[in-house]
Design a protein around this motif. Sequence first.
Motif, PDB file in Angstrom:
ATOM      1  N   ARG A   1      57.006  47.515  21.720  1.00  0.00           N
ATOM      2  CA  ARG A   1      58.431  47.613  21.386  1.00  0.00           C
ATOM      3  C   ARG A   1      58.780  46.660  20.241  1.00  0.00           C
ATOM      4  O   ARG A   1      59.568  47.013  19.351  1.00  0.00           O
ATOM      5  CB  ARG A   1      59.285  47.306  22.615  1.00  0.00           C
ATOM      6  N   VAL A   2      58.205  45.458  20.259  1.00  0.00           N
ATOM      7  CA  VAL A   2      58.437  44.528  19.155  1.00  0.00           C
ATOM      8  C   VAL A   2      57.932  45.128  17.849  1.00  0.00           C
ATOM      9  O   VAL A   2      58.603  45.051  16.809  1.00  0.00           O
ATOM     10  CB  VAL A   2      57.751  43.178  19.425  1.00  0.00           C
ATOM     11  N   LEU A   3      56.746  45.731  17.891  1.00  0.00           N
ATOM     12  CA  LEU A   3      56.186  46.335  16.686  1.00  0.00           C
ATOM     13  C   LEU A   3      57.083  47.454  16.159  1.00  0.00           C
ATOM     14  O   LEU A   3      57.262  47.602  14.945  1.00  0.00           O
ATOM     15  CB  LEU A   3      54.787  46.875  16.983  1.00  0.00           C
ATOM     16  N   LYS A   4      57.680  48.230  17.063  1.00  0.00           N
ATOM     17  CA  LYS A   4      58.600  49.280  16.625  1.00  0.00           C
ATOM     18  C   LYS A   4      59.816  48.671  15.931  1.00  0.00           C
ATOM     19  O   LYS A   4      60.284  49.197  14.898  1.00  0.00           O
ATOM     20  CB  LYS A   4      59.048  50.130  17.808  1.00  0.00           C
ATOM     21  N   VAL A   5      60.336  47.576  16.486  1.00  0.00           N
ATOM     22  CA  VAL A   5      61.473  46.915  15.844  1.00  0.00           C
ATOM     23  C   VAL A   5      61.077  46.402  14.465  1.00  0.00           C
ATOM     24  O   VAL A   5      61.847  46.523  13.500  1.00  0.00           O
ATOM     25  CB  VAL A   5      61.993  45.764  16.725  1.00  0.00           C
ATOM     26  N   VAL A   6      59.877  45.845  14.358  1.00  0.00           N
ATOM     27  CA  VAL A   6      59.377  45.374  13.060  1.00  0.00           C
ATOM     28  C   VAL A   6      59.288  46.532  12.078  1.00  0.00           C
ATOM     29  O   VAL A   6      59.743  46.441  10.930  1.00  0.00           O
ATOM     30  CB  VAL A   6      58.003  44.706  13.221  1.00  0.00           C
TER      31      VAL A   6
ATOM     32  N   LEU B   1      66.287  43.290  17.533  1.00  0.00           N
ATOM     33  CA  LEU B   1      66.575  42.575  16.301  1.00  0.00           C
ATOM     34  C   LEU B   1      67.939  41.904  16.419  1.00  0.00           C
ATOM     35  O   LEU B   1      68.916  42.540  16.812  1.00  0.00           O
ATOM     36  CB  LEU B   1      66.578  43.554  15.118  1.00  0.00           C
ATOM     37  N   ASP B   2      67.981  40.610  16.119  1.00  0.00           N
ATOM     38  CA  ASP B   2      69.248  39.880  16.117  1.00  0.00           C
ATOM     39  C   ASP B   2      69.864  40.057  14.735  1.00  0.00           C
ATOM     40  O   ASP B   2      69.549  39.335  13.784  1.00  0.00           O
ATOM     41  CB  ASP B   2      68.991  38.402  16.414  1.00  0.00           C
ATOM     42  N   GLN B   3      70.752  41.028  14.618  1.00  0.00           N
ATOM     43  CA  GLN B   3      71.280  41.390  13.303  1.00  0.00           C
ATOM     44  C   GLN B   3      72.134  40.286  12.697  1.00  0.00           C
ATOM     45  O   GLN B   3      72.060  40.028  11.482  1.00  0.00           O
ATOM     46  CB  GLN B   3      72.066  42.696  13.407  1.00  0.00           C
ATOM     47  N   LYS B   4      72.933  39.621  13.495  1.00  0.00           N
ATOM     48  CA  LYS B   4      73.787  38.566  12.952  1.00  0.00           C
ATOM     49  C   LYS B   4      72.947  37.408  12.420  1.00  0.00           C
ATOM     50  O   LYS B   4      73.182  36.920  11.311  1.00  0.00           O
ATOM     51  CB  LYS B   4      74.766  38.053  14.007  1.00  0.00           C
ATOM     52  N   TRP B   5      71.970  36.971  13.208  1.00  0.00           N
ATOM     53  CA  TRP B   5      71.102  35.868  12.773  1.00  0.00           C
ATOM     54  C   TRP B   5      70.365  36.270  11.498  1.00  0.00           C
ATOM     55  O   TRP B   5      70.250  35.475  10.559  1.00  0.00           O
ATOM     56  CB  TRP B   5      70.096  35.534  13.876  1.00  0.00           C
TER      57      TRP B   5
ATOM     58  N   ILE C   1      59.606  37.381   9.048  1.00  0.00           N
ATOM     59  CA  ILE C   1      59.979  37.788  10.403  1.00  0.00           C
ATOM     60  C   ILE C   1      59.687  36.640  11.367  1.00  0.00           C
ATOM     61  O   ILE C   1      58.629  36.009  11.282  1.00  0.00           O
ATOM     62  CB  ILE C   1      59.194  39.035  10.850  1.00  0.00           C
ATOM     63  N   VAL C   2      60.624  36.361  12.246  1.00  0.00           N
ATOM     64  CA  VAL C   2      60.440  35.373  13.305  1.00  0.00           C
ATOM     65  C   VAL C   2      60.594  36.103  14.637  1.00  0.00           C
ATOM     66  O   VAL C   2      61.561  36.837  14.845  1.00  0.00           O
ATOM     67  CB  VAL C   2      61.484  34.240  13.212  1.00  0.00           C
TER      68      VAL C   2
ATOM     69  N   LEU D   1      64.973  38.126  12.776  1.00  0.00           N
ATOM     70  CA  LEU D   1      64.727  37.459  14.052  1.00  0.00           C
ATOM     71  C   LEU D   1      64.658  38.532  15.130  1.00  0.00           C
ATOM     72  O   LEU D   1      65.619  39.278  15.339  1.00  0.00           O
ATOM     73  CB  LEU D   1      65.827  36.461  14.394  1.00  0.00           C
ATOM     74  N   ILE D   2      63.510  38.611  15.793  1.00  0.00           N
ATOM     75  CA  ILE D   2      63.308  39.582  16.867  1.00  0.00           C
ATOM     76  C   ILE D   2      63.101  38.816  18.166  1.00  0.00           C
ATOM     77  O   ILE D   2      62.201  37.991  18.276  1.00  0.00           O
ATOM     78  CB  ILE D   2      62.094  40.481  16.579  1.00  0.00           C
TER      79      ILE D   2
END
Length: 294
Positions: free
Chosen positions: A279-284, A246-250, A120-121, A259-260
């Motif tokens: 919020r970042v942790l939720k995306v992770v 989350l950058d789905q394409k990247w 994860i970046v 990539l978040i």
Amino acid sequence: MVGFYKFMQLAQTPETGVWNQDYVYYVTERQYKHAGCKVEWPWFLNMPGLKYEKFDKSQVPQGLGLQYGFCCDGVVISTTLYMVWLLNENLKTGRFKIQRRSISDLKEAIGLHHRGKADIVVNATGLLARDLVTPEEAAKVHSVRGTTLLVESNAGKQYTVKDHDPEFPGEYLYVMSRQEGGTVIGGCFEKDAEHRKTIDPAQRQRYLDRVKKYVPHLLNSKGELDIVREQVGFRPGRVGGPRIELDQKWTHDNGGVALIHNYGHEGSGFLSSWGSSARVLKVVNDFLGFKAKL
């Protein structure tokens, strides 16, 4: 809301660099008229547990052109102390090593994990996001110029005076007393003014005039401010507000390494840090499919 409750908690431990400090907020008559003669209370007054007192026109200081206001619980962050504490709290976990690197492409970050390839970046690069994201996204990122004066005297509280000056619409007065001594005076909100790296004499005088009017106890015996230093900063703004996603394409293009993005917070980086991290942790967690232990 997440940040407020967290900082109120941290204020119980002085070594965090966070302290309780009353916050006083006033709205001028011309700001009130500019808003269509509507009383506009900040959203955070609705937070459960927040203690506050509202003032109508008869209760605000008279003769200053004020319309209404309030006072409430608040905190002040001594950022130098707070950042050292935050760094040490992370180091104590033993889960990572600090590295300082310059990169020109976010792909380079994949290989910088101290245990090998990263899964994860997180892109929390502020204004530098302009150089690392797609051209379409980079066009949304812009700087917000802010200027402050650090003075020797101490106001004892935090103050904001919301005013509408048609000649300088991006300026208003805020005063924040530092626990370690002195007071920070601001401020302004100027988009894309990175060529202005110093405070000009006219702006300095406007700050002085506002302090004389609204917070005169900051002045010395000569009716002046004892200025320790002047500061100019360029905060990372973004059209549409902060980007936390989350950058789905990247991620797809880079073998499933996530990539978040987490940038574009303008002048509220400290205040929104804990909420943004949540919020970042939720995306992770959503990306990993289970509750990550970070």
